[in-house]
Design a protein around this motif. Structure first.
Motif, PDB file in Angstrom:
ATOM      1  N   ALA A 162      28.835  83.967  78.598  1.00  0.00           N
ATOM      2  CA  ALA A 162      30.272  83.810  78.810  1.00  0.00           C
ATOM      3  C   ALA A 162      30.864  83.051  77.637  1.00  0.00           C
ATOM      4  N   VAL A 163      32.187  83.100  77.547  1.00  0.00           N
ATOM      5  CA  VAL A 163      32.899  82.350  76.514  1.00  0.00           C
ATOM      6  C   VAL A 163      34.101  81.672  77.162  1.00  0.00           C
ATOM      7  N   VAL A 164      34.369  80.436  76.753  1.00  0.00           N
ATOM      8  CA  VAL A 164      35.514  79.665  77.251  1.00  0.00           C
ATOM      9  C   VAL A 164      36.466  79.471  76.087  1.00  0.00           C
ATOM     10  N   TYR A 165      37.745  79.775  76.301  1.00  0.00           N
ATOM     11  CA  TYR A 165      38.731  79.610  75.231  1.00  0.00           C
ATOM     12  C   TYR A 165      40.082  79.210  75.828  1.00  0.00           C
ATOM     13  N   GLY A 166      40.992  78.815  74.939  1.00  0.00           N
ATOM     14  CA  GLY A 166      42.337  78.439  75.373  1.00  0.00           C
ATOM     15  C   GLY A 166      42.761  77.092  74.836  1.00  0.00           C
ATOM     16  N   HIS A 167      44.059  76.821  74.942  1.00  0.00           N
ATOM     17  CA  HIS A 167      44.664  75.562  74.502  1.00  0.00           C
ATOM     18  C   HIS A 167      44.408  75.260  73.033  1.00  0.00           C
ATOM     19  N   GLN A 214      33.140  91.758  82.486  1.00  0.00           N
ATOM     20  CA  GLN A 214      32.461  93.022  82.175  1.00  0.00           C
ATOM     21  C   GLN A 214      31.315  93.191  83.157  1.00  0.00           C
ATOM     22  N   ARG A 215      31.313  94.349  83.846  1.00  0.00           N
ATOM     23  CA  ARG A 215      30.272  94.639  84.831  1.00  0.00           C
ATOM     24  C   ARG A 215      29.380  95.762  84.326  1.00  0.00           C
ATOM     25  N   ASP A 216      28.159  95.794  84.807  1.00  0.00           N
ATOM     26  CA  ASP A 216      27.231  96.870  84.458  1.00  0.00           C
ATOM     27  C   ASP A 216      27.783  98.179  84.996  1.00  0.00           C
ATOM     28  N   ALA A 217      27.831  99.205  84.147  1.00  0.00           N
ATOM     29  CA  ALA A 217      28.423 100.489  84.529  1.00  0.00           C
ATOM     30  C   ALA A 217      27.574 101.240  85.549  1.00  0.00           C
ATOM     31  N   VAL A 218      26.290 100.944  85.609  1.00  0.00           N
ATOM     32  CA  VAL A 218      25.396 101.697  86.490  1.00  0.00           C
ATOM     33  C   VAL A 218      24.980 100.873  87.707  1.00  0.00           C
ATOM     34  N   ARG A 219      24.533  99.642  87.469  1.00  0.00           N
ATOM     35  CA  ARG A 219      24.023  98.813  88.558  1.00  0.00           C
ATOM     36  C   ARG A 219      25.139  97.960  89.148  1.00  0.00           C
ATOM     37  N   THR A 220      25.442  98.173  90.418  1.00  0.00           N
ATOM     38  CA  THR A 220      26.488  97.375  91.064  1.00  0.00           C
ATOM     39  C   THR A 220      25.977  95.960  91.298  1.00  0.00           C
ATOM     40  N   GLY A 221      26.889  95.026  91.248  1.00  0.00           N
ATOM     41  CA  GLY A 221      26.514  93.630  91.478  1.00  0.00           C
ATOM     42  C   GLY A 221      25.891  92.954  90.276  1.00  0.00           C
ATOM     43  N   ILE A 222      25.943  93.596  89.108  1.00  0.00           N
ATOM     44  CA  ILE A 222      25.395  92.996  87.896  1.00  0.00           C
ATOM     45  C   ILE A 222      26.532  92.751  86.911  1.00  0.00           C
ATOM     46  N   LEU A 223      26.678  91.503  86.499  1.00  0.00           N
ATOM     47  CA  LEU A 223      27.701  91.149  85.518  1.00  0.00           C
ATOM     48  C   LEU A 223      27.073  91.152  84.121  1.00  0.00           C
ATOM     49  N   GLU A 224      27.869  91.567  83.131  1.00  0.00           N
ATOM     50  CA  GLU A 224      27.402  91.607  81.744  1.00  0.00           C
ATOM     51  C   GLU A 224      27.917  90.410  80.936  1.00  0.00           C
ATOM     52  N   HIS A 225      29.200  90.060  81.143  1.00  0.00           N
ATOM     53  CA  HIS A 225      29.831  88.999  80.345  1.00  0.00           C
ATOM     54  C   HIS A 225      31.125  88.582  81.024  1.00  0.00           C
ATOM     55  N   VAL A 226      31.505  87.323  80.839  1.00  0.00           N
ATOM     56  CA  VAL A 226      32.756  86.817  81.418  1.00  0.00           C
ATOM     57  C   VAL A 226      33.513  86.015  80.373  1.00  0.00           C
ATOM     58  N   ASP A 227      34.818  86.282  80.265  1.00  0.00           N
ATOM     59  CA  ASP A 227      35.710  85.460  79.446  1.00  0.00           C
ATOM     60  C   ASP A 227      36.449  84.519  80.389  1.00  0.00           C
ATOM     61  N   LEU A 228      36.438  83.228  80.082  1.00  0.00           N
ATOM     62  CA  LEU A 228      37.084  82.221  80.923  1.00  0.00           C
ATOM     63  C   LEU A 228      38.194  81.530  80.133  1.00  0.00           C
ATOM     64  N   LEU A 229      39.333  81.359  80.776  1.00  0.00           N
ATOM     65  CA  LEU A 229      40.498  80.745  80.142  1.00  0.00           C
ATOM     66  C   LEU A 229      40.663  79.314  80.642  1.00  0.00           C
ATOM     67  N   LEU A 230      40.746  78.364  79.707  1.00  0.00           N
ATOM     68  CA  LEU A 230      40.983  76.958  80.067  1.00  0.00           C
ATOM     69  C   LEU A 230      42.379  76.797  80.652  1.00  0.00           C
ATOM     70  N   VAL A 231      42.482  76.035  81.742  1.00  0.00           N
ATOM     71  CA  VAL A 231      43.789  75.752  82.358  1.00  0.00           C
ATOM     72  C   VAL A 231      43.857  74.274  82.702  1.00  0.00           C
ATOM     73  N   ARG A 232      45.078  73.797  82.920  1.00  0.00           N
ATOM     74  CA  ARG A 232      45.288  72.416  83.335  1.00  0.00           C
ATOM     75  C   ARG A 232      46.101  72.394  84.613  1.00  0.00           C
ATOM     76  N   LYS A 233      45.937  71.335  85.392  1.00  0.00           N
ATOM     77  CA  LYS A 233      46.753  71.188  86.600  1.00  0.00           C
ATOM     78  C   LYS A 233      48.214  71.146  86.195  1.00  0.00           C
ATOM     79  N   GLY A 234      49.046  71.883  86.915  1.00  0.00           N
ATOM     80  CA  GLY A 234      50.477  71.936  86.627  1.00  0.00           C
ATOM     81  C   GLY A 234      50.852  73.011  85.626  1.00  0.00           C
ATOM     82  N   GLU A 235      49.871  73.566  84.922  1.00  0.00           N
ATOM     83  CA  GLU A 235      50.145  74.612  83.931  1.00  0.00           C
ATOM     84  C   GLU A 235      50.394  75.949  84.626  1.00  0.00           C
ATOM     85  N   LYS A 236      51.335  76.730  84.096  1.00  0.00           N
ATOM     86  CA  LYS A 236      51.619  78.067  84.630  1.00  0.00           C
ATOM     87  C   LYS A 236      50.764  79.086  83.887  1.00  0.00           C
ATOM     88  N   VAL A 237      50.213  80.042  84.645  1.00  0.00           N
ATOM     89  CA  VAL A 237      49.397  81.098  84.050  1.00  0.00           C
ATOM     90  C   VAL A 237      49.869  82.452  84.564  1.00  0.00           C
TER      91      VAL A 237
END
Length: 196
Positions: free
Chosen positions: A30-35, A77-100
Motif C-alpha cells: 500500500a501507499v499513503v499520501y496527502g497533505h 486494486q483487487r485480483d481480477a480472477v480470485r475474489t477476496g484477494i487485494l493487490e494494492h491499496v492507495d490511502l489518503l491522509l486526512v485530519r479531523k475536521g477536514e472535508k474530503v
C-alpha cells in the motif's frame, strides 16, 4: 463512523517481485499520501485490511512505527480472477475536521407502483463532500409508488448533516423505466395495424 485500527510496516522493497513476496506472507502493499507529504510505502495485514474495506469509505487509524495517522481508502486494486484477494491499496491522509470528496452508495426502500416497471440506478454512488471523520456509509431513498417515467435527481436525496453534494443538483440518480412487455405489445399492435 467508527475508526478501524491497523498496524502497518514501512517497506523499502518495490516492484512486482517484492509485491509477490509480501502477498505470499499474507501482507498487502500500500501507499499513503496527502497533505503535501512524500508518499510512504507500507505493508498492511491482508485479512485485517480486507475486513476493514468491507465498510464503504472506512476511516482507518493507521499505526506506522508508533505514529498514528488517519487515512481513507482512495483506490483499491483487487485480483481480477480470485475474489477476496487485494493487490494494492492507495490511502489518503486526512485530519479531523477536514472535508474530503467521496462517493456514497445509494440504497432504495419501498416498492414501485404496480405494473412491472424497472428501476434503473443511473448512479450507484453519489459524489459528496463530507468531514473525514463523519463520512456517511450510504444514503437511502424511498421509491414507494413511483411510476414509469419518474426520476430522482441528486438534489432530491436527503443527505446527513454536514454532507453536501459534489455533483450538479439536476443529475439523474434513479429513474423508473416502463416494463418491456408493455412496450413490446405496443410495437406488435402498431405492426398489426400497419399490415391490416
Amino acid at each position: 463512523m467508527p475508526e478501524v485500527k491497523i498496524t502497518a510496516e514501512v517497506r523499502s522493497e518495490f516492484g512486482k517481485g517484492a509485491a509477490r513476496r509480501l502477498r505470499r506472507a499474507d501482507k498487502l502493499p500500500a501507499v499513503v499520501y496527502g497533505h503535501g507529504a512524500d508518499p510512504v510505502h507500507i505493508a498492511l495485514p491482508h485479512h485485517g485490511t480486507l475486513m476493514a474495506l468491507k465498510t464503504a469509505n472506512v476511516l482507518i487509524n493507521l499505526d506506522i512505527d508508533g505514529k498514528s495517522q488517519l487515512v481513507i481508502p482512495k483506490a483499491v486494486q483487487r485480483d481480477a480472477v480470485r475474489t477476496g484477494i487485494l493487490e494494492h491499496v492507495d490511502l489518503l491522509l486526512v485530519r479531523k475536521g477536514e472535508k474530503v470528496n467521496v462517493d456514497i452508495y445509494v440504497h432504495t426502500e419501498g416498492e414501485l407502483a404496480p405494473g412491472g416497471n424497472l428501476l434503473e440506478h443511473v448512479l450507484n454512488a453519489l459524489p459528496v463532500e463530507a468531514e473525514a471523520t463523519h463520512i456517511p456509509e450510504s444514503v437511502t431513498v424511498s421509491i414507494a409508488g413511483l411510476e414509469a417515467g419518474a426520476t430522482i435527481l441528486a438534489k432530491d436525496i436527503p443527505l446527513p448533516a454536514g454532507t453536501t453534494l459534489n455533483v450538479e443538483d439536476d443529475v439523474v440518480v434513479l429513474q423508473v423505466l416502463a416494463a418491456q412487455a408493455e412496450e413490446a405489445e405496443a410495437t406488435e399492435g402498431e405492426a398489426d395495424a400497419t399490415e391490416a
